[in-house]
Design an enzyme around this catalytic site. Structure first.
Site, PDB file in Angstrom:
ATOM      1  N   MET A 101       0.789  -1.230   0.000  1.00  0.00           N
ATOM      2  CA  MET A 101       0.000   0.000   0.000  1.00  0.00           C
ATOM      3  C   MET A 101       0.827   1.290   0.000  1.00  0.00           C
ATOM      4  SD  MET A 101      -2.880  -1.357  -0.283  1.00  0.00           S
ATOM      5  CE  MET A 101      -4.070  -0.057  -0.033  1.00  0.00           C
ATOM      6  N   VAL A 103       3.042   3.980  -2.563  1.00  0.00           N
ATOM      7  CA  VAL A 103       3.405   4.301  -3.944  1.00  0.00           C
ATOM      8  C   VAL A 103       4.928   4.308  -4.027  1.00  0.00           C
ATOM      9  CG1 VAL A 103       3.360   6.132  -5.690  1.00  0.00           C
ATOM     10  CG2 VAL A 103       1.312   5.635  -4.346  1.00  0.00           C
ATOM     11  N   HIS A 120      -4.058  -4.718 -10.022  1.00  0.00           N
ATOM     12  CA  HIS A 120      -5.022  -3.684  -9.648  1.00  0.00           C
ATOM     13  C   HIS A 120      -6.432  -4.260  -9.815  1.00  0.00           C
ATOM     14  CE1 HIS A 120      -6.810   0.116  -8.875  1.00  0.00           C
ATOM     15  NE2 HIS A 120      -7.430   0.115 -10.036  1.00  0.00           N
ATOM     16  N   GLY A 154       3.225   6.338 -12.670  1.00  0.00           N
ATOM     17  CA  GLY A 154       1.853   6.730 -12.357  1.00  0.00           C
ATOM     18  C   GLY A 154       1.210   5.747 -11.390  1.00  0.00           C
ATOM     19  N   VAL A 155      -0.071   6.017 -11.067  1.00  0.00           N
ATOM     20  CA  VAL A 155      -0.818   5.100 -10.198  1.00  0.00           C
ATOM     21  C   VAL A 155      -1.644   4.179 -11.098  1.00  0.00           C
ATOM     22  CG1 VAL A 155      -2.585   4.937  -8.401  1.00  0.00           C
ATOM     23  CG2 VAL A 155      -0.872   6.752  -8.303  1.00  0.00           C
ATOM     24  N   ASP A 156      -1.267   2.914 -11.149  1.00  0.00           N
ATOM     25  CA  ASP A 156      -1.959   1.883 -11.936  1.00  0.00           C
ATOM     26  C   ASP A 156      -2.001   2.223 -13.437  1.00  0.00           C
ATOM     27  OD1 ASP A 156      -2.539   0.502  -9.486  1.00  0.00           O
ATOM     28  OD2 ASP A 156      -4.168   1.914  -9.149  1.00  0.00           O
ATOM     29  N   GLU A 185      -7.918 -12.473  -9.136  1.00  0.00           N
ATOM     30  CA  GLU A 185      -6.512 -12.088  -8.925  1.00  0.00           C
ATOM     31  C   GLU A 185      -5.668 -13.300  -8.539  1.00  0.00           C
ATOM     32  OE1 GLU A 185      -7.216  -7.587  -7.094  1.00  0.00           O
ATOM     33  OE2 GLU A 185      -6.395  -9.142  -5.832  1.00  0.00           O
TER      34      GLU A 185
HETATM   35  C1  GRF Z   1      -5.774  -6.970  -3.594  1.00  0.00           C
HETATM   36  O1  GRF Z   1      -7.138  -7.007  -3.827  1.00  0.00           O
HETATM   37  C2  GRF Z   1      -5.092  -6.096  -4.626  1.00  0.00           C
HETATM   38  O2  GRF Z   1      -5.886  -5.878  -5.745  1.00  0.00           O
HETATM   39  C3  GRF Z   1      -4.894  -4.781  -3.943  1.00  0.00           C
HETATM   40  O3  GRF Z   1      -4.751  -5.091  -2.581  1.00  0.00           O
HETATM   41  C4  GRF Z   1      -5.408  -6.326  -2.276  1.00  0.00           C
HETATM   42  C5  GRF Z   1      -4.457  -7.148  -1.456  1.00  0.00           C
HETATM   43  O4  GRF Z   1      -4.994  -8.224  -0.794  1.00  0.00           O
HETATM   44  N1  GRF Z   1      -3.771  -4.110  -4.551  1.00  0.00           N
HETATM   45  P1  GRF Z   1      -4.029  -9.337  -0.153  1.00  0.00           P
HETATM   46  O5  GRF Z   1      -3.138  -8.665   0.883  1.00  0.00           O
HETATM   47  O6  GRF Z   1      -3.241  -9.985  -1.241  1.00  0.00           O
HETATM   48  O7  GRF Z   1      -4.988 -10.283   0.518  1.00  0.00           O
END
Ligand code: GRF
Length: 216
Positions: A101, A103, A120, A154-156, A185
């Protein structure tokens, strides 16, 4: 040119995973790396927050779990330099952001050019930044999803490697949509990193990613 050194069975690509929280994506990487045909290994996990569950997951998998707490540094540059130092010490070749979390600025990216991969929870370039599922619901889209991309300034906004689509139901709420996206994901992210390690991607002059045909 492949994005990274192409993995061999004797010398798998060394991946460092950066985390800040629960680490469900990290868990998907640890599982994939344990399979016989894995082209990468998780060489270390680094968290910017002490005490998070992701660190416990790493320890259980006997992967070095390190903390570089951003709060203990006076500047972003000093924090990023410490991160780079830890990753280089573990001889990391590709950095994966799994729910990290913070940047990352040029202090970090210059040490790993086009070698940082993020997921993302939206179909980039839509809904960058925080609360992507909420943004999708507010926009009333019928489909959203997740994007695995290289990190740029940039951001994403970085070059897109792969995307996966999730349908938005009529009775969807933020929690249910987030859960559906995360399930995607967990499938997509390790698969893409496996393909990166196998040398299946390169990019054109505009930094758009191209898939390379698999060797026969
Ligand atoms: C994920 O949903 C990802 O998209 C976002 O943060 C979340 C992380 O979850 N960047 P975890 O820590 O992998 O459970």
């Amino acid at each position: 040119m492949s994005l990274v050194r192409v993995s061999t069975s004797k010398d798998r690509l060394r991946v460092g995973v950066l985390v800040s929280g629960g680490g469900s994506n990290l868990q998907a990487f640890l599982l994939r790396a344990a399979e016989v045909d894995a082209a990468f290994e998780v060489s270390c996990v680094v968290s910017n927050r002490p005490g998070v569950f992701a660190l416990e997951r790493a320890e259980r998998a006997q992967v070095p779990a390190l903390v570089v707490d951003h709060k203990t540094f006076e500047t972003r540059a000093a924090f990023e330099e410490a991160l780079v130092e830890q990753l280089q010490e573990q001889r990391v070749e590709l950095v994966v952001l799994a729910g990290f979390m913070r940047v990352l600025s040029d202090h970090f990216l210059a040490a790993f050019p086009f070698l940082v991969v993020n997921v993302h929870p939206a179909l980039c370039p839509s809904f960058p930044g925080m609360h992507a599922a909420r943004q999708a619901l507010e926009a009333g889209v019928r489909v959203t999803g997740c994007t695995v991309h290289l990190v740029d300034h940039g951001v994403d906004t970085g070059p897109i490697l792969e995307q996966s689509v999730v349908l938005v139901d009529d009775d969807e709420n933020e929690a249910s949509l987030t859960q559906k996206i995360q399930a995607q994901e967990h499938k997509l992210f390790p698969k893409v990193v496996q393909n990166v390690a196998l040398g299946r991607y390169d990019f054109d002059e505009k930094h758009r990613i191209r898939r390379r045909p698999s060797p026969v």
